[in-house]
Design a protein around this motif. Structure first.
Motif, PDB file in Angstrom:
ATOM      1  N   GLY A 110      35.426  37.709  54.163  1.00 23.30           N
ATOM      2  CA  GLY A 110      34.085  37.194  54.400  1.00 23.30           C
ATOM      3  C   GLY A 110      33.037  37.568  53.365  1.00 23.30           C
ATOM      4  N   THR A 111      33.445  38.013  52.184  1.00 20.60           N
ATOM      5  CA  THR A 111      32.461  38.325  51.149  1.00 20.60           C
ATOM      6  C   THR A 111      32.776  37.541  49.882  1.00 20.60           C
ATOM      7  N   ALA A 161      36.285  36.942  47.624  1.00 23.00           N
ATOM      8  CA  ALA A 161      36.710  35.603  47.212  1.00 23.00           C
ATOM      9  C   ALA A 161      36.916  35.543  45.702  1.00 23.00           C
ATOM     10  N   MET A 162      36.033  36.218  44.967  1.00 19.49           N
ATOM     11  CA  MET A 162      36.166  36.239  43.513  1.00 19.49           C
ATOM     12  C   MET A 162      37.441  36.982  43.098  1.00 19.49           C
ATOM     13  N   CYS A 163      37.726  38.107  43.736  1.00 21.11           N
ATOM     14  CA  CYS A 163      38.952  38.855  43.425  1.00 21.11           C
ATOM     15  C   CYS A 163      40.193  38.047  43.794  1.00 21.11           C
ATOM     16  N   PHE A 186      42.028  28.432  43.694  1.00 24.93           N
ATOM     17  CA  PHE A 186      41.335  27.946  44.887  1.00 24.93           C
ATOM     18  C   PHE A 186      41.977  28.455  46.174  1.00 24.93           C
ATOM     19  N   ALA A 187      43.305  28.484  46.227  1.00 28.42           N
ATOM     20  CA  ALA A 187      43.993  28.889  47.457  1.00 28.42           C
ATOM     21  C   ALA A 187      43.724  30.355  47.786  1.00 28.42           C
ATOM     22  N   LEU A 188      43.968  31.246  46.835  1.00 21.66           N
ATOM     23  CA  LEU A 188      43.765  32.658  47.121  1.00 21.66           C
ATOM     24  C   LEU A 188      42.287  33.007  47.252  1.00 21.66           C
ATOM     25  N   GLY A 189      41.427  32.313  46.518  1.00 19.19           N
ATOM     26  CA  GLY A 189      39.990  32.514  46.690  1.00 19.19           C
ATOM     27  C   GLY A 189      39.551  32.149  48.094  1.00 19.19           C
ATOM     28  N   LEU A 239      43.124  36.765  41.262  1.00 17.73           N
ATOM     29  CA  LEU A 239      44.550  37.027  41.531  1.00 17.73           C
ATOM     30  C   LEU A 239      45.344  35.730  41.637  1.00 17.73           C
ATOM     31  N   GLY A 240      44.769  34.733  42.289  1.00 15.38           N
ATOM     32  CA  GLY A 240      45.449  33.437  42.418  1.00 15.38           C
ATOM     33  C   GLY A 240      45.626  32.734  41.088  1.00 15.38           C
TER      34      GLY A 240
END
Length: 158
Positions: A101-102, A106-108, A90-93, A112-113
């Motif tokens: 802004g895409t 957010a998915m990447c 959730f944090a890195l997303g 990664l998070g």
């Protein structure tokens, strides 16, 4: 204290190697056919876990022992394993969504998070496993397998 019975595999120099059977969580439920836990239990080939436990008392192969582990250590390890990847996801997303802004970013970031949280939990688990409070202990010891003998008296002996 969470308790479980285990079977001694070997004992040497104050250290016992014990084997615990994995218990499936759903053998008597009415919805066995559509249960996801049942499917996951069938996927794993491992039906026993072998762990090492200190024991000053000499033990014999095949002897039953009752193991115990503190609830706090079990809850702490479960929180570490489940929450750290979730928080990282959730944090890195969220950070990647705000920065780029895409939805793809957010998915990447979420991926990664999640992986980062998993690696963080993996790194901390070795340090936490070394704590004595997080180790299983032997609570009670059963009789060795060759000590118990049952004799049935015939009616003539009475």
């Amino acid at each position: 204290m969470i308790k479980e019975w285990a079977t001694v595999v070997s004992w040497q120099d104050g250290v016992a190697q014990v084997s615990c059977d994995v218990k499936a969580s759903c053998n008597s439920c009415a919805s066995r056919a559509g249960c996801g836990s049942r499917v996951l239990n069938k996927l794993g080939p491992q039906t026993t876990h072998t762990i090492v436990v200190p024991s000053a008392q000499p033990l014999v192969e095949g002897q039953k022992v009752e193991l115990g582990i503190a609830e706090g250590s079990l809850l702490g390890s479960a929180m570490l394993v489940y929450l750290s990847p979730l928080v990282g996801l959730f944090a890195l997303g969220g950070v990647f969504q705000v920065m780029f802004g895409t939805d793809l970013a957010a998915m990447c970031g979420a991926a990664l998070g999640g992986v980062g949280g998993f690696l963080l939990a993996r790194g901390f688990s070795h340090k936490l496993a070394a704590r004595e409070a997080w180790q299983p202990v032997i609570l009670s010891v059963g009789l060795p397998p060759d000590e118990l003998r049952v004799e049935i008296l015939s009616s003539e002996a009475r």
